[in-house]
Write an enzyme that holds these catalytic residues in place. Structure first.
Site, short mmCIF file in Angstrom:
data_model
loop_
_atom_site.label_atom_id
_atom_site.label_comp_id
_atom_site.label_asym_id
_atom_site.label_seq_id
_atom_site.Cartn_x
_atom_site.Cartn_y
_atom_site.Cartn_z
N LYS A 110 -57.92 -12.50 -21.69
CA LYS A 110 -57.74 -11.71 -20.48
C LYS A 110 -57.11 -10.36 -20.83
O LYS A 110 -56.15 -10.28 -21.59
CB LYS A 110 -56.86 -12.47 -19.49
N SER B 2 -56.68 -12.92 -10.47
CA SER B 2 -56.99 -11.85 -11.39
C SER B 2 -57.68 -12.31 -12.68
O SER B 2 -58.06 -11.50 -13.52
CB SER B 2 -55.72 -11.08 -11.75
N SER C 257 -53.85 -16.43 -9.47
CA SER C 257 -54.79 -15.76 -10.36
C SER C 257 -55.54 -16.69 -11.30
O SER C 257 -56.55 -16.30 -11.88
CB SER C 257 -54.06 -14.69 -11.18
#
Length: 469
Positions: A76, A151, A175
């Site tokens: 990520k 996210s 997220s």
């Protein structure tokens, strides 16, 4: 495609037994990314193919037998990988190259992973819709006109689209959970402190966000959380919750499951969300577990006010140096500026009041867990929305008064750092996937993974209904 139905444990086992080479897996992975990533925009940076194939060749020659040996992973784009860009989805950092690995990345590499690139995230991970001005939106693999969530939307979509077998994510306000639900995969928010963050800056005050694993099977979740966890002496609140993987081989005790529904009407849901959740819970009852609908255990608005106070305080603590520079401030998205401005306006008494509410809620959950093993809520209050929409402004006719109010359903676990395993719950009449949050007591994430593993054995939603790409 048959190769990509394997989870990471299966792939590494094949490599360690000589049934598959890391070079073959890398070649196939890069071909798959070439074939589908332009459609969904999940992976936003990819290392040079020849370099990655050389690393795979080295993995084949290595005597290492780590569970991630030769397995490709994209990280990520909030975490640092040495030599790769860390943009955090912000135009302020498009030219930033990480000088070293974050602790999380070090641990995955030590287990044998080959880091191939970065997955998309909203700017600074703010907002549960993966889009930013640097790379654009990640699209839902089940309907490219819809959001992938966030996210960790890039990671979840890469998993669903079979570009990755396992991935890292992070979770402050859903997220890991929201994108897992919207992509028909699994995500785990561990007990806060189980996965150490970077030992820099303040290490005492901001106890909200955590990294965690994402996968297409709970077995991979367990293996990756075991890789991520272990105390870091540089961080006073880090702790070891125990090894999860061996627990999956043990019989699952019958669970007492509390269905919290819409929290007494406090959480508006789009049509079909409650029905999907209740259908999944009925299936858990058929598996022998006891499910009980429970009335709202705490005032939802008090939890919300505590959360948005502590969240804005935490965001401002990390991003205030950017906001303080007018030139950099102008490049921050409006919602980030709003969050920072709220945070820097907080008084000591605002924070104390919020923390007292958090403390009261924690004490209340101790009573709940005397009577129930698992608390359950949906992953999100709505279905994946239009990918061009910044965020939902209303749900079921109820106006959302902030950019993140539509994710209020994740607050009860986030506020006090409880472990959550998000499981795929099936599909709505619209053909879009949804999920359930399985919430447990602190440091009992292994038991949640047991239940998720039993659910996966019974349903296998990720392989039963993959996206058509």
């Amino acid at each position: 495609m048959e190769l990509f139905e394997n989870d990471a444990l299966s792939l590494s086992s094949k490599i360690n037994r000589g049934k598959l080479s890391a070079v073959e897996l890398m070649d196939a992975t890069l071909d798959r990314i070439d074939a589908v990533n332009d459609t969904v925009n999940a992976i936003v940076y990819l290392e040079d193919r020849d370099k990655l194939l050389a690393q795979a060749k080295a993995a084949d020659a290595s005597k290492q037998t780590g569970w991630l040996r030769g397995v490709p992973i994209a990280v990520k784009d909030l975490a640092n990988v040495e030599g790769m860009p860390t943009t955090m989805g912000s135009p302020l950092f498009v030219d930033t190259i990480a000088p070293r690995d974050d602790l999380l990345v070090e641990r995955m590499k030590a287990a044998g992973a080959i880091i191939i690139g970065k997955t998309n995230t909203p700017e600074f991970g703010l907002g549960s819709h993966t889009t930013n001005s640097v790379f654009g939106p990640t699209r839902n693999p089940y309907d490219q006109s819809k959001s992938a969530g966030g996210s960790s939307g890039g990671a979840a979509t890469a998993l669903a689209a079979r570009m990755l077998s396992v991935a890292d994510g992070s979770d402050m306000m859903g997220s890991l959970r929201n994108p897992a639900g919207w992509n028909n995969v699994y995500g785990m928010r561990p007990t806060w402190g189980a996965v150490p963050s970077e030992p820099t800056g303040d290490v005492f005050m901001h106890q909200l966000a955590t990294s965690g694993p994402m996968a297409r099977s709970p077995a991979d979740l367990a293996a990756l959380i075991d890789t991520m966890t272990s105390p870091d002496p540089r961080q006073p609140n880090s702790h070891f919750p125990g090894v999860a993987t061996p627990m999956l081989a043990l019989p699952v005790e019958k669970q007492r499951i509390a269905w919290l529904g819409d929290w007494g009407g406090a959480y508006p849901y789009e049509d079909g969300i409650a029905e999907l959740s209740e259908a999944a819970l009925k299936q858990m009852e058929d598996m022998g577990h006891h499910v009980e609908a429970v009335k709202a255990p705490f005032d939802a608005e008090s939890l919300w006010e505590s959360w948005i106070t502590l969240r804005s305080f935490a965001v401002a603590g990390g991003a205030h140096p950017l906001y303080a520079d007018p030139a950099k401030r102008a490049q921050l998205k409006a919602t980030a500026q709003w969050e920072i401005e709220r945070g820097i306006s907080m008084t000591a008494m605002d924070l104390l009041t919020a923390s007292m509410t958090r403390s009261d809620w924690f004490r209340r959950t101790l009573e709940l867990f005397d009577n129930y093993d698992v608390l359950v809520l949906p992953s999100a209050q709505c279905w994946p929305f239009d990918v061009n929409l910044e965020y939902p402004t209303e749900i079921a006719g109820v106006t959302m008064d902030t950019y993140h109010r539509w994710m209020q359903v994740v607050v009860p676990a986030s506020l006090i750092g409880l472990p959550v395993v998000n499981i795929p719950a099936g599909f709505g009449a619209n053909g879009l996937p949804g999920g359930l949050q399985l919430i447990g007591p602190r440091s009992r994430g292994g038991r949640l993974l047991q239940l998720a593993h039993e659910w996966h054995t019974a349903t296998d939603w990720p392989n039963k209904r993959p996206p058509d790409l």
